[in-house]
Structures are given as structure tokens and as C-alpha cells.
Write an enzyme that holds these catalytic residues in place. Structure first.
Site, short mmCIF file in Angstrom:
data_model
loop_
_atom_site.label_atom_id
_atom_site.label_comp_id
_atom_site.label_asym_id
_atom_site.label_seq_id
_atom_site.Cartn_x
_atom_site.Cartn_y
_atom_site.Cartn_z
N ARG A 132 -5.00 9.02 -1.21
CA ARG A 132 -3.94 10.04 -0.78
C ARG A 132 -3.53 10.78 -2.24
O ARG A 132 -2.97 11.82 -1.66
CB ARG A 132 -2.82 9.10 -0.06
CG ARG A 132 -2.04 8.16 -0.98
CD ARG A 132 -1.29 7.39 -0.42
NE ARG A 132 -1.98 6.28 0.38
CZ ARG A 132 -1.30 5.44 0.97
NH1 ARG A 132 -0.02 5.20 1.56
NH2 ARG A 132 -2.27 4.40 1.71
N LYS A 188 -9.21 -4.43 -6.65
CA LYS A 188 -9.50 -5.13 -5.45
C LYS A 188 -10.02 -6.47 -5.51
O LYS A 188 -10.72 -6.59 -6.58
CB LYS A 188 -10.48 -4.12 -4.81
CG LYS A 188 -10.17 -2.90 -4.13
CD LYS A 188 -11.02 -2.05 -3.35
CE LYS A 188 -10.52 -0.76 -2.93
NZ LYS A 188 -9.68 -0.81 -1.85
N1 BES Z 1 -10.90 3.08 -0.39
C1 BES Z 1 -9.85 2.27 0.25
C2 BES Z 1 -9.85 2.08 1.77
C3 BES Z 1 -11.13 1.66 2.30
C4 BES Z 1 -10.98 0.39 2.92
C5 BES Z 1 -12.34 2.18 2.42
C6 BES Z 1 -12.25 -0.30 3.49
C7 BES Z 1 -13.39 1.96 3.20
C8 BES Z 1 -13.50 0.82 3.60
C9 BES Z 1 -8.31 2.69 -0.15
O1 BES Z 1 -8.27 3.64 -1.57
C10 BES Z 1 -7.55 1.68 -0.34
O2 BES Z 1 -7.70 1.10 -1.11
N2 BES Z 1 -6.51 1.56 0.60
C11 BES Z 1 -5.65 0.70 0.37
C12 BES Z 1 -4.00 1.36 0.70
C13 BES Z 1 -2.99 0.48 0.58
C14 BES Z 1 -2.97 -0.05 -1.15
C15 BES Z 1 -1.78 1.05 1.00
C16 BES Z 1 -5.78 -0.47 1.57
O3 BES Z 1 -6.20 -0.02 2.74
O4 BES Z 1 -5.53 -1.41 1.41
ZN ZN Z 2 -7.97 2.50 -2.99
#
Ligand code: BES
Ligand code: ZN
Ligand code: ZN
Length: 489
Positions: A343, A269
Site C-alpha cells: 500500500r 514473514k
Molecule cells: N505481499 C503480501 C500479501 C500476500 C500474501 C501476497 C499472500 C501473496 C500471497 C503483503 O505485502 C502483506 O504482507 N500483507 C500483510 C498485510 C498486513 C501486515 C496488514 C498481510 O496480508 O498479512
Molecule cells: Zn508485505
């Protein structure tokens, strides 16, 4: 900490007596209270407009050091939420004054055109939740929460609603517990560490507990969960909490995403979103706390909490984008993106829940996608389900508890965005557009015929700003919603 009392005004002893006041009508039954309001309105400085406030010092012969009049505005605008906000604000003011207790005068519900239960519920929830502080990591605990919050009601009411006061307190304690866990930094809630805390507490609540450690997860082929955990030195585990009342016919399974830290893995991230990712176990915390509530409130159906716990890190042993893994239910998944890890752990937990418990209803709750935050903001959760009746119930519980949900679509034709050339499915959709929906559709491929709902709480799980009854940080979102929902099933 919360208690209903009924006493004559002259016999009340308190540091602070709080009187909610409307600006269009007298909402109190007690002449003594109305007289106090009169004293304030006579000063022409206070009319009961929303958020107005006036403190009278020692205004009567009674042992009451202060009377605080707080404006509620128009009586017809009053709702459980305006009462929560009022009570939360007042408690925060009392804390700032270093008080140790407060008494709220409960308005006469008929003058507010409300039932008595939601009036009490609003005031008690706002006061109890607003009284929470997370000071575990501070040497100096500047402001101490109040020790006692009481509510002045008529004699019959105190007796009749004592039980519901205890119930409200239990539910709020669950919310507070979830907040504390989510606020805890990731170095102090590694999967096994967090599991131990959950299990210790669950045992005290007489829940049946099972923990599958790394060895068992390997034996049972939780391939998707193990893939996410592969990059971390901290071993994964799956916690199961069970509540089975005598004579229960139905079973509901609650599955909560428990990523104790989500770095994103190889798809690391960006810096600006990394530090927030200790909240990625908010679904797990909500499920655990809901089960503790259930253990105390004893609903008539069986409730199973399934909590997959992993840390999503990157290292030489981490999974790579392009890897293909085999999930618990046997389908293969191409890892299009290691940051779509939630997921992955959920599908193993969901498939395990269905195979082991065959529940009538399964609800998963997860901080699943940033896209859901973009769609609905930081106060409303995304709700995904094929079942209209279940949607209705969840939306209603959301309105009632003010843990609001908004139903999102699950369009069949979007499933093609999850196609993989080589595996049965890809965890990364081919476009970022509609990512909250494709995440839910991914999960839907693993629920079979089970009545299922998915609640995406990535937005409301935490807040960067405080509000009347929640400090900045974790909100405990989901505990009140699920506790209420279980009663309505
Ligand atoms: N944990 C994150 C989602 C999240 C975002 C939680 C903001 C709390 C606050 C999740 O695992 C994630 O990173 N999702 C990705 C999915 C994408 C790679 C399809 C996202 O939301 O960018
Ligand atoms: Zn994630
Ligand atoms: Zn995540």
C-alpha cells in the site's frame, strides 16, 4: 502459432486431429467428421461424456496419424471455459506424446447454442495458454511446447476471424510473458533489472517509456516508496509506459504493485510464507504485459502503465515499525507494520499518476493482502471500488475471461481502524479482521475524486497446483482481464 484453416478433410495432414464430441447431440457440420465420431461410438467405448477420450490411429486414407475424440458432455453445458479446459488438456497430452503440432476441429457453434467468437476464443485461449512451460532454469527441457496449433473451420469463418485469432494470440502471449516474469526468481528480477526488461520490450512495442531512478524519486519526494526500498541494496525505480492513440479523449491509468521480493522487512514473514514472495510483483507484470497488448491491439483511449518497483528487505538501513514517513501527496504515514509495504508504494504511484496524467479511470492491481486469499481463495480476486458502473464492467470482463473478481465493500466507518496517534494515517489497521478491506480503504485515501478500482490478486496470482491451461506457479492473472476491460471502457 495459432491459425485458422479451412481444408477438405482428405487434404489434411497432421499428427493429431482433435474432435470435441458431445454425448447428447452431434455438434459438427461436416459429414466426414460425423463419420469419424460414428467409428468411435460404434466401438461402444466412447460416448462423448465429459473428459472421455479415445484415440483412433490412422482411421482414414488421409495423412492423419491420429484422431483424438474428446468428450464435452452435454451440449448445453458447454461454455468458453469448458472449451478452454478441453483445449488445454489436449495440448498437454500432445506435449506428453512429444508431438509438434495439432489440429482442432471447431464444432458448429449453433449446435452449442453459442456465438462463434466465444467458441473460437475458448478453444484458442485454452490451447495457447496450456502450451506454455517455464523451463528457463532447467538444463533438461523434458517436454517441448507444440510449435503449431491449428483450428479447422469453414472457409468463410477462417477469413472473417483471422484477425481475432491474432488478437487472442497476442493477449495470451501477454499472459505468458507475465507468468514468466512472476516465475522468475527474485535474484534475477531486482527492481532495476526488471525495469530494464520491461523498458526494452516496451520500446520494441513503440510505447513511450520513462524510468524514475532513485535520484529522481528522492527529488520528487516519493517518500513512501523510498521508505519501503530503504532496507535493500537494490535500488527502487518507477517505470511509466504510455500509449496515446491519435484523437484519444479518455485516459486510463493502470498501477501495478511491483515488490520484487517481500521479506516483510523488520516485521519479517514466517518461513513458510517467505518463499512465495517472489510473486509480489504480479500486479506490475500484469500491467506491463497489458500495455504491450494495448500497443498491438490499439484501443481508442490513452493507457498509462505505472509500475513502482522495490525490494522489501531488512537491514540496518531499513525502516522501523513506528517510523513516520511523508508520502508523495504530502500525507504522513505511520509505519505500523513494515510488511504492509504494498500500500505504501501504491499510494505514491497512485498520487503521481493522478497528478501527472489526471486519468478518468485509475485501476490498481496488487498482491496486497493474505486476508483476501482467506476471504476468496486462490481463484478469485477481490474487487474494491465506489463506482458501480466500473464494478459492473470489471466483473463482466472477469466472467468473460474467467479471471474472476468478487466485489467487496468499502465501509466508511472501517476507516477509523487506520487512525494514527501521530501521523495522518497508519499503514497497519488496529485489527487484522477485515484486512483486505482496510488495505483498500487505505488506498482510497489517496485517489481523490478519480474513478478508481483496486483489484487484490494475492490469491489468484499464483497456484500451487496445475490446471488444464496453466502449469503450477504464476498464472498471469490480470492480463486478460485488463485487456478485455480496456476494450469495454
Ligand atoms: N505481499 C503480501 C500479501 C500476500 C500474501 C501476497 C499472500 C501473496 C500471497 C503483503 O505485502 C502483506 O504482507 N500483507 C500483510 C498485510 C498486513 C501486515 C496488514 C498481510 O496480508 O498479512
Ligand atoms: Zn508485505
Ligand atoms: Zn507485499
Amino acid at each position: 502459432m495459432l491459425a485458422l484453416i479451412s481444408k477438405e478433410l482428405e487434404k489434411i495432414k497432421t499428427e493429431m486431429l482433435v474432435i470435441p464430441v458431445c454425448n447428447d447431440t452431434d455438434i459438427h457440420k461436416h459429414p466426414g467428421i460425423s463419420a469419424l465420431i460414428g467409428k468411435a461410438t460404434d466401438l461402444k467405448e466412447f460416448t462423448g461424456r465429459k473428459d472421455e477420450e479415445l484415440i483412433l490411429y490412422k482411421p482414414t486414407e488421409a495423412d492423419v496419424s491420429r484422431v483424438m475424440l474428446v468428450g464435452l458432455g452435454k451440449s448445453s453445458d458447454t461454455s468458453p471455459e469448458t472449451l478452454r479446459v478441453l483445449a488445454g488438456r489436449v495440448v498437454n497430452k500432445c506435449i506428453a506424446k512429444n508431438l509438434i503440432e495439432v489440429i482442432f476441429v471447431v464444432p458448429f457453434h449453433k449446435k452449442l447454442n453459442m456465438e462463434i467468437a466465444p467458441v473460437l476464443e475458448g478453444l484458442m485461449e485454452g490451447a495457447c495458454l496450456g502450451n506454455h512451460r517455464f523451463y528457463a532454469y532447467k538444463k533438461e527441457k523434458t517436454h517441448r511446447p507444440l510449435q503449431k496449433i491449428r483450428f479447422l473451420v469453414e472457409p468463410g469463418v477462417a477469413k472473417k476471424f483471422n484477425k481475432s485469432a491474432a488478437r487472442i494470440e497476442t493477449i495470451c502471449e501477454g499472459t505468458i510473458l507475465a507468468r514468466n516474469w512472476v516465475n522468475t526468481p527474485s535474484n534475477d528480477k531486482k527492481p532495476m533489472q526488471f525495469a530494464r526488461a520491461v523498458v526494452d520490450r516496451a520500446k520494441k512495442e513503440n510505447l513511450k517509456t520513462t524510468v524514475l531512478g532513485q535520484k529522481e524519486l528522492r527529488q520528487e519526494r516519493f517518500g513512501a516508496m523510498l521508505a519501503v526500498a530503504a532496507g535493500s541494496q537494490n535500488k527502487p525505480c518507477l517505470v511509466v509506459l504510455e500509449y496515446h492513440p491519435k484523437g484519444a479523449k479518455d485516459t486510463i491509468a493502470l498501477v501495478g504493485k511491483g515488490v520484487t521480493f517481500d521479506s516483510g522487512g523488520m516485521n519479517l514473514k514466517p518461513s513458510k510464507s517467505l518463499h512465495r514472495m517472489k510473486v509480489d510483483m504480479a500486479g506490475a507484470a500484469a500491467v506491463a504485459a497489458t500495455l504491450f497488448n494495448v500497443a498491438r491491439l490499439k484501443p481508442k483511449l490513452s493507457v498509462i502503465g505505472i509500475i513502482p518497483l522495490v525490494e522489501n528487505m531488512l537491514s540496518g538501513t531499513a525502516i522501523r515499525p513506528g517510523d513516520i514517513i511523508k508520502s508523495y501527496d504530502g500525507k504522513t504515514v505511520e509505519i505500523g507494520n513494515t510488511d504492509a509495504e504494498g500500500r505504501l508504494i501504491l499510494i505514491d504511484a497512485i498520487a503521481f499518476a493522478i497528478k501527472t496524467y489526471n486519468p478518468q479511470t485509475l485501476i490498481d492491481i496488487a498482491t496486497l493482502t493474505g486476508a483476501c486469499v482467506t476471504a476468496l481463495g486462490r481463484k478469485i480476486a477481490g474487487l474494491f471500488t465506489f463506482d458501480d458502473a466500473l464494478a459492473e464492467k470489471i466483473l463482466l470482463s472477469g466472467e468473460k475471461t474467467r479471471e474472476r473478481c468478487w466485489r467487496m465493500p468499502l465501509p466508511e466507518d472501517y476507516k477509523e481502524l487506520l487512525k494514527s496517534e501521530l501521523a495522518d494515517i497508519n499503514n497497519m489497521p488496529s485489527t487484522r479482521a477485515g484486512a483486505a478491506i482496510t488495505a483498500a480503504l487505505f488506498l482510497s485515501e489517496f485517489v481523490g475524486n478519480t474513478r478508481w478500482a483496486h483489484i487484490d490478486i494475492a490469491g489468484p496470482a499464483s497456484s500451487s497446483k496445475e490446471n488444464a491451461y496453466c502449469a503450477a506457479g504464476a498464472t498471469g492473472f490480470g492480463v486478460r482481464l485488463l485487456s478485455d476491460l480496456i476494450d469495454s471502457l
